[in-house]
Design an enzyme around this catalytic site. Structure first.
Site, mmCIF file in Angstrom:
data_model
loop_
_atom_site.group_PDB
_atom_site.id
_atom_site.type_symbol
_atom_site.label_atom_id
_atom_site.label_comp_id
_atom_site.label_asym_id
_atom_site.label_seq_id
_atom_site.Cartn_x
_atom_site.Cartn_y
_atom_site.Cartn_z
ATOM 1 N N GLY A 17 0.829 -1.212 0.000
ATOM 2 C CA GLY A 17 0.000 0.000 0.000
ATOM 3 C C GLY A 17 0.856 1.251 0.000
ATOM 4 N N ASN A 40 -10.079 -9.636 2.007
ATOM 5 C CA ASN A 40 -9.065 -10.294 2.842
ATOM 6 C C ASN A 40 -7.828 -9.397 2.905
ATOM 7 O OD1 ASN A 40 -8.732 -10.776 0.089
ATOM 8 N ND2 ASN A 40 -7.960 -12.849 0.322
ATOM 9 N N GLY A 42 -5.730 -5.857 3.286
ATOM 10 C CA GLY A 42 -5.858 -4.643 4.089
ATOM 11 C C GLY A 42 -4.657 -3.769 3.820
ATOM 12 N N ARG A 136 -18.965 -22.608 -11.389
ATOM 13 C CA ARG A 136 -19.948 -21.950 -12.266
ATOM 14 C C ARG A 136 -21.320 -21.749 -11.610
ATOM 15 N NH1 ARG A 136 -18.185 -26.139 -16.676
ATOM 16 N NH2 ARG A 136 -18.186 -27.248 -14.696
ATOM 17 N N GLN A 182 -2.312 -9.648 -1.190
ATOM 18 C CA GLN A 182 -1.628 -10.807 -0.593
ATOM 19 C C GLN A 182 -0.202 -10.903 -1.160
ATOM 20 O OE1 GLN A 182 -5.105 -11.709 -1.886
ATOM 21 N NE2 GLN A 182 -5.597 -10.693 0.021
ATOM 22 N N THR A 257 -3.948 -6.139 9.529
ATOM 23 C CA THR A 257 -4.802 -4.970 9.272
ATOM 24 C C THR A 257 -6.269 -5.393 9.203
ATOM 25 O OG1 THR A 257 -3.044 -4.336 7.753
ATOM 26 C CG2 THR A 257 -4.970 -2.938 7.760
ATOM 27 N N ARG A 261 -4.866 -10.206 13.953
ATOM 28 C CA ARG A 261 -4.107 -11.340 14.487
ATOM 29 C C ARG A 261 -2.605 -11.023 14.546
ATOM 30 N NH1 ARG A 261 -5.657 -16.172 10.557
ATOM 31 N NH2 ARG A 261 -5.821 -14.471 9.079
ATOM 32 N N LEU A 290 12.869 -1.501 6.837
ATOM 33 C CA LEU A 290 14.275 -1.754 7.198
ATOM 34 C C LEU A 290 14.584 -1.219 8.597
ATOM 35 C CD1 LEU A 290 16.934 -2.927 6.011
ATOM 36 C CD2 LEU A 290 17.573 -0.579 5.477
ATOM 37 N N ASP A 291 13.925 -0.118 8.969
ATOM 38 C CA ASP A 291 14.174 0.499 10.277
ATOM 39 C C ASP A 291 13.837 -0.435 11.433
ATOM 40 O OD1 ASP A 291 11.538 0.897 9.162
ATOM 41 O OD2 ASP A 291 11.055 1.995 11.000
ATOM 42 N N SER A 377 12.292 1.406 2.157
ATOM 43 C CA SER A 377 11.348 2.163 2.967
ATOM 44 C C SER A 377 11.696 2.000 4.443
ATOM 45 C CB SER A 377 9.938 1.646 2.670
ATOM 46 O OG SER A 377 9.040 2.133 3.619
HETATM 47 P P1 IMP Z 1 -8.200 -16.110 2.818
HETATM 48 O O1 IMP Z 1 -7.536 -15.304 1.749
HETATM 49 O O2 IMP Z 1 -9.063 -15.302 3.743
HETATM 50 O O3 IMP Z 1 -8.904 -17.310 2.264
HETATM 51 O O4 IMP Z 1 -7.024 -16.700 3.767
HETATM 52 C C1 IMP Z 1 -6.084 -17.673 3.282
HETATM 53 C C2 IMP Z 1 -4.696 -17.414 3.864
HETATM 54 O O5 IMP Z 1 -4.181 -16.210 3.303
HETATM 55 C C3 IMP Z 1 -4.649 -17.225 5.378
HETATM 56 O O6 IMP Z 1 -3.419 -17.751 5.862
HETATM 57 C C4 IMP Z 1 -4.663 -15.704 5.544
HETATM 58 O O7 IMP Z 1 -4.068 -15.310 6.755
HETATM 59 C C5 IMP Z 1 -3.831 -15.307 4.354
HETATM 60 N N1 IMP Z 1 -4.155 -13.950 3.868
HETATM 61 C C6 IMP Z 1 -5.209 -13.555 3.136
HETATM 62 N N2 IMP Z 1 -5.153 -12.250 2.858
HETATM 63 C C7 IMP Z 1 -4.019 -11.791 3.393
HETATM 64 C C8 IMP Z 1 -3.381 -10.520 3.415
HETATM 65 O O8 IMP Z 1 -3.834 -9.525 2.829
HETATM 66 N N3 IMP Z 1 -2.213 -10.452 4.093
HETATM 67 C C9 IMP Z 1 -1.648 -11.540 4.702
HETATM 68 N N4 IMP Z 1 -2.203 -12.750 4.699
HETATM 69 C C10 IMP Z 1 -3.378 -12.880 4.058
#
Ligand code: IMP
Length: 393
Positions: A17, A40, A42, A136, A182, A257, A261, A290-291, A377
């Site tokens: 981001g 998923n 963030g 489908r 991801q 985010t 967790r 890196l910081d 960064s």
């Molecule tokens: P899902 O994408 O919610 O199905 O999760 C599948 C796996 O991908 C899990 O281990 C999540 O923690 C991980 N995951 C999904 N989205 C992210 C993300 O944006 N950052 C880090 N891990 C992610």
């Protein structure tokens, strides 16, 4: 050709981001496209004192850029409406086009995902929505009216032909940035299956998930943290289950985010990074956070794995093998804590004038990956960025 792809080179949360936000500004990007995943993801974008948390909408929205949600995405309409309203409340009227071919995440998908205990998903309904797409039986955004008429009335004005508009922009030599969500190691095909997400997170996914030809992509940047983190289950050879891991987690605020967790933390893994470079065709690396490594006496980078008495230099395709891999490290001297002002001063210096330990860390990564590090960064703000090699588009 002015298609630029930004991908995560690790397990997600690499700081894409911030890098996207920085490059939109520096490279004068016209359009930003998301091509896979859903909420998923963030992204946190910090501009001055303002912090924006985004889930579906690409980071470029903060700079008022035209943003696209491609056909490869799965979208939770309610969450998207909240995101749009939140942006509006903060004075940003998002310029958005949603592909009618993107799939809708429904209540049923979220209920099914809530039952997951094995993968440690984000429970946003991502996997079940993609399952319905592939079998489908899914609902596309073009049919949103039939399942959620209220949401449709709010979102219909944003629905449009993303592939057509993005291709028209590329024809006109506009700069289009494709923003991956991801990371490579969570890719449905090449990640640590089954501990992966349900989409293709690698650069090739940008073409499939937005409807553009591979011929249109001219630059691919991989984002990697200076160390490694992972949320959820699955193999992680360089994980630090000790106080060093704890220190990195607390200092780096390594908490999800999307779900809050705690993230698992470990040393940088060059075997993994090389795998990401191969799969994505990464031209240069943007190295983030890196910081956070400051103040550690020694730093380690994994250069190979030990497995069954053998040395593996390439990433194993099977997660069951990866689970049994022991990292082989090269150890470097760490550097002391520096104030934010000192880091900002570094950003203005020539590379040769940076502290020796920082230079050595960067040079070792470049040597192990045979890939230039273009950006380093050292903080969340756009200005907290050191240019090591100029990015040419
Ligand atoms: P899902 O994408 O919610 O199905 O999760 C599948 C796996 O991908 C899990 O281990 C999540 O923690 C991980 N995951 C999904 N989205 C992210 C993300 O944006 N950052 C880090 N891990 C992610």
């Amino acid at each position: 050709m002015t298609g630029i792809v930004i991908v995560g080179a690790q397990f997600g949360d690499e700081g894409k981001g911030k890098i996207v936000d920085y490059l939109v500004d520096r490279l004068k990007i016209d359009y930003v496209v998301r091509f896979q995943g859903g909420n998923n993801a963030g992204h946190t974008v910090v501009v001055g004192n303002e912090k924006f948390k985004l889930h579906h909408v690409p980071s470029g929205v903060v700079q008022g850029k035209q943003c696209f949600l491609g056909n490869g995405m799965v979208i939770d309409p309610k969450v998207l409406i909240d995101e749009i309203n939140n942006l509006k409340e903060r004075g940003i009227n998002p310029k958005l086009t949603i592909s009618p071919l993107a799939h809708v995440i429904t209540e049923k998908h979220k209920e099914l995902d809530a039952a997951d205990s094995k993968i440690g998903t984000t429970k946003r309904g991502i996997g079940p929505a993609y399952s319905d797409k592939i079998s489908r039986s899914g609902t596309r955004f073009s049919e949103l009216n039939s399942v959620y008429p209220n949401y449709y009335s709010e979102l219909s004005k944003y629905i449009g032909d993303v592939s057509l508009k993005v291709n028209q922009a590329l024809e006109k030599k506009k700069k289009v940035l494709f923003e991956g969500a991801q990371g490579t190691l969570l890719d449905i095909d090449f990640g640590t299956y089954p501990f992966v997400t349900s989409s293709n997170t690698i650069a090739g996914g940008a073409c499939v998930g937005a409807g553009v030809s591979p011929k249109k992509i001219s630059l691919i940047i991989g984002v990697s943290k200076a160390y490694t983190t992972r949320v959820g289950s699955g193999p992680f050879p360089t994980e630090l289950k000790n106080e060093v891991g704890e220190q990195i987690r607390n200092k780096g605020a390594e908490f999800g985010t999307t779900t809050g967790r705690p993230r698992r933390c470990g040393w940088l893994d060059a075997v993994m990074l090389n795998y990401a470079i191969r799969l994505n065709g990464i031209d240069s690396i943007a190295l983030t956070k890196l910081d956070i490594l400051s103040g550690l006496k020694e730093l380690k980078i994994c250069t190979a794995y030990g497995y069954n008495g053998k040395i593996l230099r390439t990433f194993p395709f099977d997660a069951k093998i990866l689970e049994k891999c022991e990292p082989i490290y090269e150890t470097l001297h760490g550097w002391p804590e520096f104030s934010h002002e000192e880091w900002q001063k570094f950003a203005k210096l020539k590379f040769e004038r940076l502290p020796k330990e920082i230079r050595n860390y960067i040079l070792l990564i470049e040597r192990l990956t045979k890939t230039p590090i273009s950006l380093v960064s050292f903080g969340p703000d756009r200005n907290d960025t050191f240019i090591r090699h100029k990015i040419l588009v």
